[in-house]
Design an enzyme around this catalytic site. Structure first.
Site, PDB file in Angstrom:
ATOM      1  CG  HIS A 290      10.654  -1.626   0.435  1.00  0.00           C
ATOM      2  ND1 HIS A 290      11.705  -1.963   1.253  1.00  0.00           N
ATOM      3  CD2 HIS A 290      10.961  -2.127  -0.796  1.00  0.00           C
ATOM      4  CE1 HIS A 290      12.614  -2.607   0.551  1.00  0.00           C
ATOM      5  NE2 HIS A 290      12.182  -2.741  -0.698  1.00  0.00           N
TER       6      HIS A 290
ATOM      7  CB  SER B 275     -15.454  -3.261  19.391  1.00  0.00           C
ATOM      8  OG  SER B 275     -15.499  -2.300  20.413  1.00  0.00           O
TER       9      SER B 275
END
Ligand SMILES: O=C(O)C[C@H](Nc1ncnc2c1ncn2[C@@H]1O[C@H](COP(=O)(O)O)[C@@H](O)[C@H]1O)C(=O)O
Length: 477
Positions: A185, A309
């Site tokens: 979770h 990037s």
């Protein structure tokens, strides 16, 4: 609608008119180096070559079987002459077929005429009516597709998928004893090892690969409505089902005796469901690895000269895994559509399968691309041992499960003072950070037996990995 103008209304050069031709889709453009290998099996040209192959083999088979009065087995020279039509099939053949098809407006009829044109050169002109004898186009198409798909699976997809499974399994073995905090979770949970988590993926992917390897490739040859009607009208004394069975088996396929005009395509649906499942498990691997990279569990090894990037110079982006995710998704959507639609054909046939099967190579190509990108991505990962260790050390509360379970065992063995173990550990740990000192102090104050107390006191989050390492050793193929 065709646009043959060299210049667009905007005044720009018409890229569609450039030579060599510019691809519309990425598989034949940007990604061609990774996917071109499928052109040999699943392109339209490969389909046509396979159609020529099936027609030629049927021609030879009918002669060998003396299926019609007047037929004799061909000489070795005649057979190799016929088979050379297949072997020599090239770009000129593609162009010639296109030219014939422009007239017939029927792709399989064009193949029949293409072969017929070559018979005089082989001294077989008198057997021209034997080409495509008693066949409907689907007799040729289903066998051609089955052969092309089988070869694409065996020569391209399976080797790539197996290489991927082997790479994941190697990483799993290398990291089998590397403790890692779990995140069920998304929350800190009972630790595992990185290797055991990767072993789960190798195991899952390996099962799907095995299912694909076990595919049964079915084929049929039984005429326009699957009844051998034309065959028996022309030659009632021949055992046509047996002639068909031996032919399909000779091609290396499993004979399907009961069909309409089309082979029912159920085997294709089964195969595509397995491939789609493989893609989805691969997608799951990609998103897990991507997430591990994002929390620093893996370092990405920068590629010399490459840019992460365009504006943030520090970045090394996980582009291989992101590309693989996208390609796995596209492949799945095509495979799902093929699996869902190919099993249906109105009455004895409709032609939707013809048009949709033309995308099989595209579905395979995107899957292959996903596999190839994951392989590249995995190859440039280093395990960040220090980050894994630090994260474990920040989460001593995960030992709550170990302590409460050991207390239960003590209670069952008759030890006093072991009441409400779960609740006591919940009070200590739920929603709190617990450090090593606090956890050890708590364990020491529980009144456990000496043996259990010693065992728990030796446990830290990094040691609480159960049998993870042994599971990799014992159960990873
Ligand atoms: O043996 C036959 O041909 C029997 C015929 N059924 C057909 N079976 C197989 N192919 C056929 C069939 N009909 C057309 N065509 C030809 O299929 C081609 C369809 O083109 P595309 O949509 O691009 O896949 C395109 O080349 C079509 O000409 C029937 O009437 O039952």
């Amino acid at each position: 609608m065709s646009n043959t103008a060299q210049t667009l209304p905007s005044g720009r050069v018409a890229l569609s008119q450039q030579s060599p031709a510019i691809a519309l889709g990425p598989l034949d453009g940007r990604y061609r180096p990774q996917t071109a290998v499928l052109v040999d099996y699943l392109s339209e040209a490969a389909l046509n070559r396979e159609r020529v192959h099936v027609e030629v083999e049927w021609f030879i088979h009918l002669c060998e079987q003396r299926a019609l009065t007047g037929l004799e087995p061909l000489s070795d020279e005649q057979k190799s002459g016929l088979r050379a039509i297949v072997a020599d099939f090239d770009a000129a053949s593609v162009a010639e077929l296109a030219e014939i098809e422009a007239v017939t407006v029927h792709d399989v009829k064009a193949v029949e005429y293409y072969i017929g044109r070559r018979l005089p050169g082989l001294g077989l002109e008198h057997l021209t009516p034997l080409v495509h004898f008693a066949c409907t186009s689907e007799d040729i198409n289903n066998l051609s597709y089955a052969l092309g798909i089988r070869d694409a699976i065996n020569h391209v997809w399976l080797p790539a998928a197996r290489e991927l499974v082997a790479a994941v399994a190697t990483m799993a073995r290398n990291a089998k004893a590397t403790p890692m905090l779990s995140h069920t979770h998304g929350q800190p949970a009972t630790p595992t090892t990185l290797g055991k988590e990767l072993a789960v993926f190798a195991h899952r992917l390996g099962r799907q690969v095995q299912r694909v390897a076990d595919t049964e490739f079915l084929g049929k040859l039984n005429g326009a409505t699957g009844t051998f009607a034309a065959h028996t009208a022309a030659a009632p004394d021949t055992d046509w089902p047996e002639t068909s069975r031996s032919f399909v088996s000779h091609l290396g396929l499993t004979w399907n005796p009961l069909t309409t005009q089309i082979e029912s395509h159920d085997w294709q649906a089964e195969l595509y469901a397995d491939m789609a499942r493989f893609n989805r498990i691969l997608h799951n691997l990609c998103t897990d690895v991507w997430s591990y990279i994002s929390i620093g569990y893996f370092h990405q090894i920068p590629v010399e000269g490459a840019t992460g990037s365009s504006t943030m110079p520090h970045k090394v982006n996980p582009i291989r895994f992101e590309n693989a995710e996208a390609n796995a998704e596209i492949s799945c959507s095509l495979l799902d559509t093929l699996a869902a639609t190919l099993v249906t054909s109105r009455w004895q046939r409709d032609l939707t399968d013809s048009s949709s099967q033309r995308n099989i190579g595209v579905a395979f190509g995107h899957s292959l691309l996903a596999v190839s990108n994951v392989l590249k991505g995995l190859d440039r990962l280093d395990v960040a041992q220090e980050v894994l260790a630090e994260d474990l050390d920040q989460n001593w509360e995960v030992l709550g499960e170990a302590v409460q379970t050991a207390m239960r065992a003590e209670a069952i063995a008759g030890r006093e003072g072991m009441d409400n173990p779960y609740e006591r550990l919940k009070e200590l740990t739920r929603g709190h950070r617990v450090d090593a000192d606090r956890m050890r102090e708590f364990i020491a104050g529980l009144g456990l037996s000496e043996d259990t107390a010693r065992r728990l006191s030796e446990l830290g989050p990094g040691q609480y990995t159960g049998l993870a390492e042994q599971l990799v050793d014992r159960y990873l193929d």
